[in-house]
Write a protein that holds these residues in place. Sequence first.
Motif, PDB file in Angstrom:
ATOM      1  N   ASN A 108    -110.644 -20.486  38.432  1.00  0.00           N
ATOM      2  CA  ASN A 108    -111.270 -21.449  37.556  1.00  0.00           C
ATOM      3  C   ASN A 108    -112.673 -21.725  38.072  1.00  0.00           C
ATOM      4  O   ASN A 108    -112.962 -21.510  39.239  1.00  0.00           O
ATOM      5  CB  ASN A 108    -110.454 -22.738  37.518  1.00  0.00           C
ATOM      6  N   ASN A 134    -110.339 -25.677  32.451  1.00  0.00           N
ATOM      7  CA  ASN A 134    -109.582 -26.926  32.332  1.00  0.00           C
ATOM      8  C   ASN A 134    -109.862 -27.574  30.986  1.00  0.00           C
ATOM      9  O   ASN A 134    -110.937 -27.405  30.408  1.00  0.00           O
ATOM     10  CB  ASN A 134    -109.975 -27.911  33.435  1.00  0.00           C
ATOM     11  N   LYS A 142    -112.255 -26.916  25.973  1.00  0.00           N
ATOM     12  CA  LYS A 142    -112.181 -26.615  27.400  1.00  0.00           C
ATOM     13  C   LYS A 142    -113.486 -27.082  28.033  1.00  0.00           C
ATOM     14  O   LYS A 142    -114.511 -27.223  27.364  1.00  0.00           O
ATOM     15  CB  LYS A 142    -111.996 -25.108  27.626  1.00  0.00           C
TER      16      LYS A 142
END
Length: 159
Positions: A108, A134, A142
């Motif tokens: 991420n 996220n 997102k």
Amino acid sequence: MKTKLLTTLLTLALAFTASAADKDKHEHEAKAGPTGGRLITEVEPHVEFFVNKDKKVEIRFINDDMKVVAPGAQVISVTVGDRSAPTKLSFTKDGDKLVSDKTVPEGNDLPTVVQIRAKEGDKAINEKFNLNLNDCPTCKNKEYACTCAHGEEKEEKKK
């Protein structure tokens, strides 16, 4: 002579202040594309960068009315992931969008560079951002395509 110098300096100071204010205003006017992806507006038609549920990148071309237009001769390449071992994505046409040949790497907040050329051989426009997958806590997108200013409240409180 002093008056001319002071007038010139004052004019320059005001010009820089206005320029900085315009830049600041522009940076906070984030927009998402019709699919909920990150909208890149430095090119015409605009480009929507969207990561689908299969973790493949979809690229759509968007006009000023936020309508999807068919891909033309544009050439898109995306580099994502750790700089020591980046993943390079290339794209194939799938209806009204382009779809990446590979999925985005695991992780991420991945450094991402999107290169957009109007046609093969043209100079590339580069868009750099971190691909944060996220969910945004305050908007439906997102984090990489977030349109709200939830990060600014924290900075306001610090002041």
